[in-house]
Design a protein around this motif. Structure first.
Motif, PDB file in Angstrom:
ATOM      1  N   SER A  96       1.092  -1.272   0.059  1.00 14.60           N
ATOM      2  CA  SER A  96      -0.057   0.244   0.333  1.00 14.60           C
ATOM      3  C   SER A  96       0.688   0.938  -0.034  1.00 14.60           C
ATOM      4  O   SER A  96       2.877   1.063   0.231  1.00 14.60           O
ATOM      5  N   ASP A  97       0.404   2.528   0.018  1.00 14.11           N
ATOM      6  CA  ASP A  97       1.429   3.257   0.014  1.00 14.11           C
ATOM      7  C   ASP A  97       1.736   4.265   1.179  1.00 14.11           C
ATOM      8  O   ASP A  97       2.385   4.746   1.090  1.00 14.11           O
ATOM      9  N   ARG A  98       1.274   3.409   2.368  1.00 15.13           N
ATOM     10  CA  ARG A  98       1.638   3.545   3.693  1.00 15.13           C
ATOM     11  C   ARG A  98       1.321   5.411   3.993  1.00 15.13           C
ATOM     12  O   ARG A  98       2.143   5.750   5.285  1.00 15.13           O
ATOM     13  N   THR A  99       1.375   6.193   3.261  1.00 15.86           N
ATOM     14  CA  THR A  99       1.475   7.919   3.687  1.00 15.86           C
ATOM     15  C   THR A  99       0.014   8.384   3.736  1.00 15.86           C
ATOM     16  O   THR A  99      -0.495   9.081   4.658  1.00 15.86           O
ATOM     17  N   CYS A 100      -1.011   7.282   3.308  1.00 13.68           N
ATOM     18  CA  CYS A 100      -2.370   7.925   3.232  1.00 13.68           C
ATOM     19  C   CYS A 100      -3.058   7.487   4.957  1.00 13.68           C
ATOM     20  O   CYS A 100      -2.700   7.114   5.310  1.00 13.68           O
ATOM     21  N   PRO A 101      -3.512   8.822   5.109  1.00 20.72           N
ATOM     22  CA  PRO A 101      -4.669   8.240   6.496  1.00 20.72           C
ATOM     23  C   PRO A 101      -4.982   7.302   6.730  1.00 20.72           C
ATOM     24  O   PRO A 101      -4.951   6.557   7.625  1.00 20.72           O
ATOM     25  N   GLU A 102      -5.731   6.358   5.378  1.00 20.34           N
ATOM     26  CA  GLU A 102      -6.206   5.046   6.046  1.00 20.34           C
ATOM     27  C   GLU A 102      -4.868   4.259   6.727  1.00 20.34           C
ATOM     28  O   GLU A 102      -4.897   3.275   7.276  1.00 20.34           O
ATOM     29  N   CYS A 103      -3.581   3.986   5.457  1.00 18.31           N
ATOM     30  CA  CYS A 103      -2.898   3.403   6.233  1.00 18.31           C
ATOM     31  C   CYS A 103      -2.518   3.856   7.209  1.00 18.31           C
ATOM     32  O   CYS A 103      -1.186   3.172   8.761  1.00 18.31           O
ATOM     33  N   GLN A 104      -2.170   5.280   7.810  1.00 18.83           N
ATOM     34  CA  GLN A 104      -1.673   5.549   9.048  1.00 18.83           C
ATOM     35  C   GLN A 104      -2.479   5.147  10.017  1.00 18.83           C
ATOM     36  O   GLN A 104      -1.938   4.542  11.435  1.00 18.83           O
ATOM     37  N   PHE A 110      -8.560  -0.500   3.099  1.00 20.11           N
ATOM     38  CA  PHE A 110      -8.922   1.215   2.753  1.00 20.11           C
ATOM     39  C   PHE A 110      -7.781   1.733   1.847  1.00 20.11           C
ATOM     40  O   PHE A 110      -8.385   3.108   1.398  1.00 20.11           O
ATOM     41  N   CYS A 111      -6.844   1.573   1.608  1.00 18.73           N
ATOM     42  CA  CYS A 111      -5.950   2.608   1.124  1.00 18.73           C
ATOM     43  C   CYS A 111      -6.363   2.751  -0.439  1.00 18.73           C
ATOM     44  O   CYS A 111      -6.688   1.411  -1.141  1.00 18.73           O
ATOM     45  N   PRO A 112      -5.704   3.800  -0.922  1.00 19.35           N
ATOM     46  CA  PRO A 112      -6.796   4.253  -2.295  1.00 19.35           C
ATOM     47  C   PRO A 112      -5.567   3.698  -3.820  1.00 19.35           C
ATOM     48  O   PRO A 112      -5.313   3.543  -4.838  1.00 19.35           O
ATOM     49  N   ASN A 113      -4.330   3.129  -2.799  1.00 19.89           N
ATOM     50  CA  ASN A 113      -2.824   2.928  -3.935  1.00 19.89           C
ATOM     51  C   ASN A 113      -2.815   1.158  -3.063  1.00 19.89           C
ATOM     52  O   ASN A 113      -1.523   0.930  -2.895  1.00 19.89           O
TER      53      ASN A 113
END
Ligand SMILES: NC(=O)c1ccc[n+]([C@@H]2O[C@H](COP(=O)([O-])OP(=O)(O)OC[C@H]3O[C@@H](n4cnc5c(N)ncnc54)[C@H](OP(=O)(O)O)[C@@H]3O)[C@@H](O)[C@H]2O)c1
Ligand SMILES: [Zn+2]
Ligand SMILES: [Zn+2]
Length: 352
Positions: A96-104, A110-113
């Motif tokens: 995942s992108d690890r940076t979006c609010p969902e990842c955080q 739910f990560c868009p990436n």
């Protein structure tokens, strides 16, 4: 790069067959895993046969499998949490992108990436990711889980999808002691739902279309079993459930279950039939009931679920099969004839 043995489908209508796929050499953040068991999820069948073509069209060849347990064979230089010989598991996500609010928030699902374990763009090698019907896999350490050592490995594999997909919504919707909980569809997901609802202290009622599963449902710790094709039996439970988990893989009458919820009760759909379900709104309006969906679970909650299973000694009830029987297993899934998850013994692939 190296070649891994795998089983792949070449098209929506061809059976799975033996092949090889390219895997990357572990980078500094990667863990390479020798796969010992991989569960067969109904999602594998939906995807292989391109039944979700409007949402996630299948790229062929398709190597499914996202219920993976195995042993670590190599680790990258930055890895501290795993070493060769350790047990390890991988579920439905590999990046995942690890940076979006969902990842955080640890809600990577739910990560868009997000990168799913198979049929998703592969950031390292191009093409798409290949799943667990294979002898090995290379995955970023952030998506590798630890398996409690007391669990049977064949039965632990299905926890990585069927387990977390049923555990997560039960936790979210507050399934606890004193709650009346329904589980619809006694397949791979459903039977895990029964085990979790029971372990969380709820009164559990199974709804099945298969009268021959009644005894099993009780053995799996259901308090009551209802054959859902019997309207009289259904009516007896009208307006009484706090929460219902619907794990049915095909079209069915959802309103029949909405009617069973009490005021403010919730029904969560985890089953993913390819066609829309009809939802008469009055069932929701009266009694302020709600209808939700839920996808798998994040990495932290998946580890929490595995630890919970370790503490309560929970695994899936599995039929262990050699990979050469995978096409037969798919035919049986379509007939709701699985008790209650197929788990592929990957020694059978290594022996080919
Ligand atoms: N949301 C997510 O993240 C997620 C994750 C994994 C899987 N899924 C989806 O969840 C669904 C279930 O997966 P699974 O692996 O548990 O499948 P499964 O093992 O094949 O179980 C599905 C069960 O649904 C019932 N069923 C099947 N056809 C039916 C019909 N026409 N009418 C009523 N009931 C029927 C059967 O139970 P009875 O014999 O008891 O009636 C069957 O055993 C699939 O659609 C899968 O793609 C979603
Ligand atoms: Zn799955
Ligand atoms: Zn993200």
């Amino acid at each position: 790069m190296y070649n891994a043995k795998a089983y792949a489908a070449g098209s929506a209508v061809s059976p799975l067959a033996s092949t090889t796929v390219a895997r990357r050499d572990p980078t500094e953040d990667d863990v390479q895993i020798e796969i010992l068991f991989c569960g067969i999820c109904h999602s594998d069948l939906h995807q292989v046969r391109n039944q979700w073509k409007n949402i996630m069209p299948t790229v062929y060849p398709c190597v499914p499998g996202h219920e993976i347990v195995g042993r670590v064979t190599r680790v990258g230089s930055a890895i501290t949490g795993f070493k060769p010989g350790d047990l390890a598991a991988v579920g439905c996500m590999v990046d995942s992108d690890r940076t979006c609010p969902e990842c955080q928030a640890g809600l990577e699902q739910f990560c868009p990436n997000l990168t799913l374990t198979y049929n998703f763009p592969d950031k390292h090698l191009g093409g798409v990711t290949y799943g667990g019907y294979s002898d090995s896999v290379v995955v970023d350490q952030r998506f590798v889980l630890k398996v409690p050592s007391n669990l049977d490995l064949a039965g632990a594999a299905p926890l990585l999808c069927a387990g977390i997909t049923t555990y997560s919504p039960m936790r979210h919707w507050g399934v606890t002691k004193g709650k009346k909980v329904g589980v619809v569809g006694l397949g791979g997901l459903g039977h895990m739902g029964v085990k979790f609802a029971h372990a969380l202290g709820a009164h559990v009622v199974v709804f099945t279309t298969s009268p021959n599963k009644k005894e099993d449902a009780r053995r799996l710790s259901a308090d009551e079993v209802v054959v859902s094709r019997n309207a009289g039996e259904m009516r007896r439970h009208a307006g009484s459930f706090d929460f219902i988990l619907d794990a049915v893989s095909a079209d069915h009458d959802i309103d029949a279950y909405i009617q069973l919820l009490r005021r403010d009760g919730n029904i969560t759909l985890v089953g993913a039939p390819d066609k829309p379900l009809a939802v008469p709104v009055f069932g929701l309006i009266f009694r302020r009931r709600s209808l939700s969906g839920s996808p798998i679970g994040g990495v932290p909650e998946t580890q929490e679920m595995l630890n919970f299973c370790g503490e309560h000694n929970i695994t899936a009830d599995v039929e262990v099969i050699p990979i050469q029987k995978v096409n037969e297993a798919y035919d049986r899934l379509l007939k709701a004839d699985v008790k209650y998850r197929f788990s592929i013994d990957m020694a059978s692939l290594r022996a080919e």
